[in-house]
Scaffold this motif. Structure first.
Motif, PDB file in Angstrom:
ATOM      1  N   PRO B 265       0.818  -1.210   0.000  1.00  0.00           N
ATOM      2  CA  PRO B 265       0.000   0.000   0.000  1.00  0.00           C
ATOM      3  C   PRO B 265       0.858   1.269   0.000  1.00  0.00           C
ATOM      4  O   PRO B 265       2.065   1.190   0.221  1.00  0.00           O
ATOM      5  CB  PRO B 265      -0.782  -0.109   1.311  1.00  0.00           C
ATOM      6  N   GLY B 266       0.235   2.428  -0.247  1.00  0.00           N
ATOM      7  CA  GLY B 266       0.898   3.720  -0.120  1.00  0.00           C
ATOM      8  C   GLY B 266       1.673   4.129  -1.357  1.00  0.00           C
ATOM      9  O   GLY B 266       1.580   3.517  -2.415  1.00  0.00           O
ATOM     10  N   ARG B 267       2.431   5.244  -1.215  1.00  0.00           N
ATOM     11  CA  ARG B 267       3.247   5.759  -2.308  1.00  0.00           C
ATOM     12  C   ARG B 267       4.540   4.963  -2.380  1.00  0.00           C
ATOM     13  O   ARG B 267       5.076   4.554  -1.349  1.00  0.00           O
ATOM     14  CB  ARG B 267       3.610   7.245  -2.054  1.00  0.00           C
ATOM     15  N   VAL B 292       5.131  10.278   8.552  1.00  0.00           N
ATOM     16  CA  VAL B 292       4.904   9.146   7.647  1.00  0.00           C
ATOM     17  C   VAL B 292       5.607   7.907   8.193  1.00  0.00           C
ATOM     18  O   VAL B 292       6.597   7.989   8.922  1.00  0.00           O
ATOM     19  CB  VAL B 292       5.418   9.418   6.214  1.00  0.00           C
ATOM     20  N   TYR B 294       7.485   4.464   6.925  1.00  0.00           N
ATOM     21  CA  TYR B 294       8.080   3.950   5.690  1.00  0.00           C
ATOM     22  C   TYR B 294       8.489   2.499   5.875  1.00  0.00           C
ATOM     23  O   TYR B 294       8.769   2.052   6.977  1.00  0.00           O
ATOM     24  CB  TYR B 294       9.301   4.788   5.270  1.00  0.00           C
ATOM     25  N   SER B 315       8.155   2.445   0.523  1.00  0.00           N
ATOM     26  CA  SER B 315       6.737   2.794   0.449  1.00  0.00           C
ATOM     27  C   SER B 315       6.423   3.687   1.640  1.00  0.00           C
ATOM     28  O   SER B 315       6.959   3.494   2.733  1.00  0.00           O
ATOM     29  CB  SER B 315       5.870   1.537   0.445  1.00  0.00           C
ATOM     30  N   LEU B 316       5.600   4.707   1.400  1.00  0.00           N
ATOM     31  CA  LEU B 316       5.227   5.646   2.468  1.00  0.00           C
ATOM     32  C   LEU B 316       3.732   5.527   2.729  1.00  0.00           C
ATOM     33  O   LEU B 316       2.940   5.512   1.782  1.00  0.00           O
ATOM     34  CB  LEU B 316       5.536   7.088   2.062  1.00  0.00           C
ATOM     35  N   VAL B 317       3.368   5.429   4.003  1.00  0.00           N
ATOM     36  CA  VAL B 317       1.936   5.435   4.351  1.00  0.00           C
ATOM     37  C   VAL B 317       1.719   6.369   5.533  1.00  0.00           C
ATOM     38  O   VAL B 317       2.624   6.564   6.359  1.00  0.00           O
ATOM     39  CB  VAL B 317       1.405   4.021   4.702  1.00  0.00           C
ATOM     40  N   ILE B 321       2.401  13.010   3.438  1.00  0.00           N
ATOM     41  CA  ILE B 321       3.282  12.451   2.411  1.00  0.00           C
ATOM     42  C   ILE B 321       3.876  13.548   1.521  1.00  0.00           C
ATOM     43  O   ILE B 321       5.061  13.514   1.176  1.00  0.00           O
ATOM     44  CB  ILE B 321       2.536  11.392   1.573  1.00  0.00           C
TER      45      ILE B 321
END
Ligand SMILES: Nc1ncnc2c1ncn2[C@@H]1O[C@H](COP(=O)(O)OP(=O)(O)O)[C@@H](O)[C@H]1O
Ligand SMILES: [Mg+2]
Lengths: 224, 339
Positions: B265-267, B292, B294, B315-317, B321
Motif C-alpha cells: 500500500p501507499g506511495r 509518515v 516507511y 513505500s510511504l503510508v 506524504i
C-alpha cells in the motif's frame, strides 16, 4: 658367440655395418635438406592460405597443387622419373649421393604440409597479440609463430624421418645401398632369412630411436 | 586523448557467402580523455571488440578518422603503425601468452620486437614490470604453470613493457572468477593512477564498470546508445539496454519486482544517494518531522569506484506524504516517485 655365428651363417657383419652407415647417411642428408626446403615451403603454404597473413588464393592454389601432385606420386615412380635430374644434381644416380635428391623431393611436400598444419594449430590470438605489439611480419613468424609451433614441427620432423627410413629401403632398388638394399638383395632374392631378420631388426631399432627422440623433443618444447 | 570522427566498420565476408556484409560499427563519434578509465559495455556481438581494435588498427576502419593525441592513426603507413602500436598496450580475454616462452621472455618480447638489444636493459625492465604486477618470483615459469589471474598479470606486464600511454583491454576479466576479477581490476586501477595511463576496457558486466571506470559507453547493435560518467549512467540509466545491464548487476528481475510492489500500500518512491549523503540519517528525520511510516522494499548500498552510493525503494503510508516528498526533494538525494 658360437651360437650367434651358427644362427647367422650368411650375415657378413662388416657389410651390415656399411649398410647401416649408408642408411644413416641417406637419412641424415635427406632429412637435413627436407627440413631446409620444407620449412620455408610450409611457412609459405601457411601464410598464403585462406584468412592468413598473406592470404593469396592463386599462390596457395599453385603451391597446393605442386605439393599434392608430388605427394600422390608413389615414391618408387619418383625414384625412376627423377634419375636424369638426380644425375644432374648429384653427379650420379647411384649410392648415397644419388639417393638423396629423390628422397628430398619425395619427403619435402609431405613435411611442408605437416609444417603448415603445425602453424595452423597456433592460436590466432598469438598472432594478434604480436601484431598489437607492433611486430613486423618477419618478427611474427620468427619470434612468435615458429617458437609456438615448435612441438608440432618436431613431431613433423619425427614422422618425416621415419617415412624417410622406409623410403631409403626402397631407394635400394635403384642401387642406393643401405639396409633396405641388403634386405632385398640377400634376404629376399637369395632367401637368406638371417640377413633379412638382422636388417629388419636394425631398421626397427632405428625407427624406435627416432620416435623416442622425437617424442622427447615434443614433450620438452610443449612446456606443459 | 582518443577521438573517433564518424568511424564505421563493415566486415565483408569472404569464402562461400562472399559479398555478405556485416555492419559491425555504425558511424560513431567518440572522445576518450587522457588518463581516464573508459568502459565499453554491451552484449555479445554489439561491436565492442570492433571499436576497440580500430584504435590500434587490428581492424581497418571502413571510413572515418581516428585521432590519438591529435595524430591521425588512420593515415599511418606500415612503419608508422608499428611505432604507434608500441605506444598502445593490449590485453585479451584468453591472455594470448606464448606457451613456448617463460614469463620473463613473454614480457621481454615487446622490447625485443621494438629493437631493444641490451640484455641488461631488458632484464632490468622485465624485473621491474614483474614486480609491479606482483609476479617477481615467477619469472622462470611457463604460462601453463600459472593460474588465470597470474596469466592476466603477465599479460598486463607485457602490455606495459614498451611504456605505452594507452591500454586496451578486451574482456580482460571475463575468463576469471569473481575474486581474481577484483584483484585484476584493482591492479588496472593502480596502473591507471600511477602511470597516468588511459585505459579502454570492454566488458559485458556492469559490475566491472562500476568498480573501475570513470566514464562508460553502452553499445547495442553497432551503436553507442548511451554514455556519460559512470555514476550518472549507473544510477540513472536511460536506454533500455543500459537498464537491463544495471538490473542484471543488481540481480533484480524487473517483472517480479513490479508484482511485489503491487501488493504494497501507499506511495512508492526511489531515493538515490551518491557521495556524502549516502550515510546521512535522512529517513528517520523525515519520518519524525512528517509523521509518515516507511518500509524499505528494496535497497543497495555500495561504491562506484571510490564513492559510496545508495539506492532505496520505499513505500510511504500515513502522515503528510507531500511534506515528506518536499523534504526529500530539498535534500541531497535524487527522488523518483514510482507510484
Ligand atoms: N573478422 C570478422 N569478420 C566478419 N564479421 C565479424 C568479424 N569480427 C566481428 N564480426 C561481426 O561483427 C559484429 C560485432 O562483433 P564484435 O565487435 O566482436 O562484438 P563484441 O565484441 O561486442 O561481442 C558481430 O556480428 C560479429 O559477428
Ligand atoms: Mg568481443
Amino acid at each position: 658367440m658360437e651360437t650367434l655365428a651358427t644362427l647367422f651363417v650368411n650375415v657378413d657383419w662388416y657389410e651390415i655395418w656399411q649398410a647401416t652407415l649408408d642408411t644413416l647417411l641417406m637419412l641424415g642428408g635427406s632429412l637435413l635438406f627436407t627440413v631446409l626446403l620444407g620449412l620455408p615451403l610450409g611457412v609459405l603454404l601457411f601464410l598464403s592460405g585462406p584468412r592468413q597473413l598473406f592470404d593469396n588464393r592463386p599462390l596457395y592454389a599453385l603451391l597446393s597443387l605442386v605439393v599434392n601432385v608430388l605427394r600422390s606420386l608413389p615414391f618408387i615412380i619418383l625414384l625412376i622419373v627423377m634419375i636424369p635430374f638426380t644425375v644432374l644434381l648429384a653427379g650420379t644416380s647411384l649410392g648415397v649421393a644419388g639417393a638423396i635428391p629423390p628422397l628430398v623431393v619425395g619427403a619435402t611436400p609431405f613435411f611442408a604440409r605437416l609444417v603448415e598444419t603445425a602453424l595452423r594449430e597456433v592460436d590466432r590470438g598469438i598472432i594478434e597479440a604480436t601484431q598489437a605489439m607492433g611486430a613486423t611480419t618477419r618478427q611474427i613468424i620468427l619470434d612468435a609463430l615458429l617458437p609456438e609451433a615448435r612441438p608440432g614441427i618436431f613431431a613433423a620432423i619425427t614422422v618425416t624421418a621415419i617415412t624417410l627410413v622406409s623410403y631409403t629401403a626402397m631407394a635400394g632398388v635403384v642401387g642406393a645401398g643401405g639396409l633396405g638394399d641388403l634386405a632385398i638383395r640377400f634376404g629376399y632374392q637369395r632367401f637368406q632369412t638371417d640377413v633379412m631378420v638382422v636388417t629388419v631388426i636394425l631398421l626397427l631399432v632405428l625407427v624406435q630411436v627416432l620416435q623416442s627422440i622425437g617424442d622427447r623433443l615434443v614433450v620438452h618444447f610443449s612446456r606443459k | 586523448m582518443i577521438e573517433f570522427h564518424q568511424v564505421h566498420k563493415t566486415y565483408r565476408v569472404a569464402g562461400k557467402r562472399a559479398g555478405r556484409e556485416i555492419p559491425a560499427l555504425q558511424p560513431t563519434d567518440l572522445r576518450i580523455e587522457s588518463g581516464q578509465i573508459f568502459g565499453l559495455i554491451g552484449h555479445s556481438g554489439a561491436g565492442k571488440s570492433t571499436l576497440l581494435r580500430l584504435i590500434n588498427r587490428l581492424e581497418e576502419p571502413s571510413g572515418g578518422r581516428i585521432l590519438v593525441d591529435g595524430e591521425d592513426v588512420t593515415a599511418l603507413d606500415a612503419n608508422g603503425l608499428r611505432q604507434f602500436r608500441q605506444r598502445v598496450g593490449m590485453i585479451f580475454q584468453h591472455f594470448n601468452l606464448l606457451a613456448s616462452k617463460t614469463v620473463a621472455d613473454n614480457v621481454a618480447l615487446p622490447l625485443k620486437l621494438a629493437g631493444v638489444r641490451s640484455r641488461a636493459e631488458i632484464d632490468a625492465r622485465v624485473a621491474e614490470l614483474l614486480a609491479r604486477v606482483g609476479l617477481g618470483d615467477h619469472a622462470k615459469k611457463y604460462p601453463a604453470q600459472l593460474s588465470g589471474g597470474q596469466k592476466q598479470r603477465v599479460g598486463i606486464a607485457r602490455a606495459l613493457a614498451t611504456g605505452p600511454t594507452i591500454l586496451l583491454c578486451d574482456e580482460a576479466t571475463s575468463a576469471l572468477d569473481p575474486q581474481t576479477t577484483a584483484s585484476v581490476l584493482q591492479l588496472l586501477a593502480q596502473i591507471n593512477r600511477e602511470l597516468r595511463l588511459t585505459i579502454v576496457l570492454i566488458t559485458h558486466e556492469m559490475d566491472v564498470i562500476r568498480r573501475v571506470c570513470d566514464r562508460v559507453a553502452v553499445m547495442d547493435a553497432g551503436e553507442i546508445v548511451e554514455q556519460g560518467a559512470v555514476a550518472d549512467v549507473f544510477l540513472h540509466p536511460q536506454h533500455p539496454t543500459t537498464r537491463r545491464f544495471v538490473l542484471e548487476a543488481e540481480q533484480v528481475d524487473e517483472d517480479e519486482r513490479r508484482d511485489d510492489f503491487a501488493q504494497v500500500p501507499g506511495r512508492i518512491l526511489r531515493l538515490t544517494f551518491h557521495g556524502e549523503s549516502t550515510y546521512a540519517p535522512l529517513l528517520g528525520k523525515v519520518a519524525r518531522d512528517t509523521g509518515v511510516d516507511y518500509s524499505i522494499l528494496a535497497g543497495r548500498i555500495d561504491r562506484i569506484r571510490e564513492t559510496p552510493y545508495g539506492q532505496l525503494t520505499l513505500s510511504l503510508v500515513g502522515g503528510d506524504i507531500d511534506a515528506a516528498l518536499a523534504q526529500f526533494r530539498a535534500a541531497d538525494v535524487h527522488l523518483e516517485v514510482l507510484r
